[in-house]
Design a protein around this motif. Sequence first.
Motif, PDB file in Angstrom:
ATOM      1  N   GLU A 209       0.440  -1.322  -0.021  1.00  0.00           N
ATOM      2  CA  GLU A 209       0.056  -0.268   0.190  1.00  0.00           C
ATOM      3  C   GLU A 209       0.712   1.416  -0.034  1.00  0.00           C
ATOM      4  N   VAL A 210       1.645   0.926   0.855  1.00  0.00           N
ATOM      5  CA  VAL A 210       2.700   2.313   1.242  1.00  0.00           C
ATOM      6  C   VAL A 210       3.664   2.344  -0.686  1.00  0.00           C
ATOM      7  N   LYS A 211       3.716   1.390  -0.888  1.00  0.00           N
ATOM      8  CA  LYS A 211       4.556   0.757  -1.920  1.00  0.00           C
ATOM      9  C   LYS A 211       3.962   2.141  -3.302  1.00  0.00           C
ATOM     10  N   ARG A 212       2.332   1.507  -4.072  1.00  0.00           N
ATOM     11  CA  ARG A 212       1.688   2.092  -4.398  1.00  0.00           C
ATOM     12  C   ARG A 212       1.798   3.391  -4.824  1.00  0.00           C
ATOM     13  N   LEU A 213       1.681   4.077  -3.735  1.00  0.00           N
ATOM     14  CA  LEU A 213       0.817   5.227  -3.345  1.00  0.00           C
ATOM     15  C   LEU A 213       1.791   5.844  -3.701  1.00  0.00           C
ATOM     16  N   SER A 214       3.634   5.525  -2.734  1.00  0.00           N
ATOM     17  CA  SER A 214       4.561   6.772  -2.468  1.00  0.00           C
ATOM     18  C   SER A 214       5.490   6.515  -3.743  1.00  0.00           C
ATOM     19  N   GLY A 215       5.936   5.784  -4.174  1.00  0.00           N
ATOM     20  CA  GLY A 215       6.301   5.235  -5.327  1.00  0.00           C
ATOM     21  C   GLY A 215       7.855   4.864  -4.922  1.00  0.00           C
ATOM     22  N   ALA A 216       7.568   3.926  -3.961  1.00  0.00           N
ATOM     23  CA  ALA A 216       9.300   3.776  -3.365  1.00  0.00           C
ATOM     24  C   ALA A 216       9.485   2.404  -3.766  1.00  0.00           C
ATOM     25  N   ASP A 217      10.596   2.182  -3.271  1.00  0.00           N
ATOM     26  CA  ASP A 217      10.827   0.940  -3.681  1.00  0.00           C
ATOM     27  C   ASP A 217      10.967   0.170  -2.580  1.00  0.00           C
ATOM     28  N   SER A 218      11.551  -1.187  -1.772  1.00  0.00           N
ATOM     29  CA  SER A 218      12.198  -1.864  -1.241  1.00  0.00           C
ATOM     30  C   SER A 218      13.011  -1.570  -0.573  1.00  0.00           C
ATOM     31  N   PRO A 219      13.569  -1.359   0.595  1.00  0.00           N
ATOM     32  CA  PRO A 219      13.102  -1.603   1.918  1.00  0.00           C
ATOM     33  C   PRO A 219      12.096  -0.303   2.206  1.00  0.00           C
ATOM     34  N   ILE A 220      10.818  -0.583   2.051  1.00  0.00           N
ATOM     35  CA  ILE A 220       9.718   0.541   2.766  1.00  0.00           C
ATOM     36  C   ILE A 220      10.254   1.060   4.198  1.00  0.00           C
ATOM     37  N   GLY A 221      10.168   2.420   4.000  1.00  0.00           N
ATOM     38  CA  GLY A 221      10.934   2.727   5.933  1.00  0.00           C
ATOM     39  C   GLY A 221      10.549   4.248   6.152  1.00  0.00           C
ATOM     40  N   GLU A 222       9.345   5.015   6.826  1.00  0.00           N
ATOM     41  CA  GLU A 222       9.649   6.257   7.226  1.00  0.00           C
ATOM     42  C   GLU A 222       9.170   6.859   6.590  1.00  0.00           C
ATOM     43  N   GLY A 223      10.305   7.525   5.832  1.00  0.00           N
ATOM     44  CA  GLY A 223       9.814   8.602   4.612  1.00  0.00           C
ATOM     45  C   GLY A 223       9.116   7.687   3.081  1.00  0.00           C
ATOM     46  N   ALA A 224       8.944   7.441   2.593  1.00  0.00           N
ATOM     47  CA  ALA A 224       8.051   6.164   2.021  1.00  0.00           C
ATOM     48  C   ALA A 224       6.604   6.546   2.116  1.00  0.00           C
ATOM     49  N   TYR A 225       6.474   5.817   4.138  1.00  0.00           N
ATOM     50  CA  TYR A 225       5.038   6.022   4.276  1.00  0.00           C
ATOM     51  C   TYR A 225       4.632   7.638   4.529  1.00  0.00           C
ATOM     52  N   LEU A 226       5.596   8.555   4.660  1.00  0.00           N
ATOM     53  CA  LEU A 226       5.092  10.376   4.552  1.00  0.00           C
ATOM     54  C   LEU A 226       4.799  10.416   3.558  1.00  0.00           C
ATOM     55  N   SER A 230       0.612  11.714   2.354  1.00  0.00           N
ATOM     56  CA  SER A 230       0.915  13.542   1.503  1.00  0.00           C
ATOM     57  C   SER A 230       0.021  12.984   0.496  1.00  0.00           C
ATOM     58  N   ARG A 231       0.166  11.639  -0.406  1.00  0.00           N
ATOM     59  CA  ARG A 231      -0.493  11.639  -1.789  1.00  0.00           C
ATOM     60  C   ARG A 231      -1.768  11.073  -1.467  1.00  0.00           C
ATOM     61  N   LEU A 232      -2.198  10.549  -0.382  1.00  0.00           N
ATOM     62  CA  LEU A 232      -3.358  10.297   0.150  1.00  0.00           C
ATOM     63  C   LEU A 232      -4.066  11.061   0.231  1.00  0.00           C
ATOM     64  N   ARG A 233      -4.052  12.244   0.618  1.00  0.00           N
ATOM     65  CA  ARG A 233      -4.927  13.935   0.687  1.00  0.00           C
ATOM     66  C   ARG A 233      -5.672  13.925  -0.596  1.00  0.00           C
ATOM     67  N   ALA A 234      -4.337  13.265  -1.632  1.00  0.00           N
ATOM     68  CA  ALA A 234      -4.558  14.007  -2.846  1.00  0.00           C
ATOM     69  C   ALA A 234      -6.227  13.347  -3.603  1.00  0.00           C
ATOM     70  N   ALA A 289       6.242  -6.689  10.076  1.00  0.00           N
ATOM     71  CA  ALA A 289       6.534  -6.365   9.078  1.00  0.00           C
ATOM     72  C   ALA A 289       5.471  -5.350   8.370  1.00  0.00           C
ATOM     73  N   LEU A 290       4.377  -5.884   8.097  1.00  0.00           N
ATOM     74  CA  LEU A 290       3.603  -4.688   7.625  1.00  0.00           C
ATOM     75  C   LEU A 290       3.627  -3.301   8.660  1.00  0.00           C
ATOM     76  N   ARG A 291       3.954  -2.955   9.438  1.00  0.00           N
ATOM     77  CA  ARG A 291       4.021  -1.528  10.148  1.00  0.00           C
ATOM     78  C   ARG A 291       3.702  -0.427   9.248  1.00  0.00           C
ATOM     79  N   LEU A 296      -0.597   3.394   7.258  1.00  0.00           N
ATOM     80  CA  LEU A 296      -1.482   3.858   6.640  1.00  0.00           C
ATOM     81  C   LEU A 296      -2.821   3.346   6.470  1.00  0.00           C
ATOM     82  N   TYR A 297      -3.259   2.339   6.305  1.00  0.00           N
ATOM     83  CA  TYR A 297      -4.539   1.799   6.664  1.00  0.00           C
ATOM     84  C   TYR A 297      -5.079   2.798   7.827  1.00  0.00           C
TER      85      TYR A 297
END
Length: 325
Positions: A209-226, A230-234, A289-291, A296-297
């Motif tokens: 979920e975080v990866k699709r919204l942020s466009g980030a690659d693994s490993p997913i961390g706090e930066g991708a979550y933030l 933010s993008r979810l607000r769009a 691992a899905l922290r 985001l959920y």
Amino acid sequence: PRCGAHRAPSVGDARGGVMPGAAVAWLLAGVTGLVAWNASLPEAEVSRLRRESEAAWRAARVARAPCWVVLLHIHKAAGTTLCQLAQRQRLRVPRASPNCNHRGPRSDRLGVAKDAARLMEALRRRMAAVDFFANEFEGLRGALPLAAPVVYVTALRDPLARVLSNWRFTGRRSILRGERPDTLWEYAMGPGPGPGPGGVLLPDRDNLEVKRLSGADSPIGEGAYLAARSRLRAFSVVLVLEEWPVTAPLLELKLGWRLPAEGERRNRGRPAEGLPAPNASTVAAIRAALRWSFLLYEDARGLSRLLLEEARAEVGKREEGGEAR
């Protein structure tokens, strides 16, 4: 009315008065006034630009000008159901795509194209005869246009339930092919005894979920979550599957869709005959691992309620002013 490409609108087309500034800028002057999401935008500004997009989208519908509803389809989270529901509204979707996915050059796809202005021009050239399309595989790696006649929809599901659902889905396919289905550990973490290369989860399972919204690659961390938060607000419509009866009215309030009866709302899960029982310790490891997806959920649950309050107030104002949704 639905979107179209039949004529250039005049400033007085919408509501018998003046079109919103974002609609005038984009429809009459190309991409002037277009904003692309970036990490420096405060969440309140992203929400404001999202409201401008909604106003531009409504004005474009009235003017029969190009406009789009875009679904960010996260696997096993009602994406197919939403595609089918869009077609029940008689919306035009990409041909020869069972899940309404955008077909075309990758460089011109929403979620991939890096330049927002070029992307909007590509949509006007290639997708003017489409009202609704989905992004299922790329995620939002590219520019996310705001203050344009594009509204965004997504659905989130309890992250662990989504992973278990996809594991069962792939396992059933393996059984039908006469193959041994993966255990839950193998599906989520790889064939070896240790964690996958994504840190704990394999890259394709890592906080998707975080990866699709942020466009980030693994490993997913706090930066991708933030960035994902933010993008979810769009997004104008944020659905939560576990709260479908509460959140689904956003489709009607924001988009004017007619909803099916509750019993038709989405595909039901099928039994997992022939699959190995999930190991409790594996389930616990995946949950941990899905922290970031769980965070985001919870954001999505809160945001959907805020959007509902906003939508009900907006519909009331438009009805008082005589504007059709």
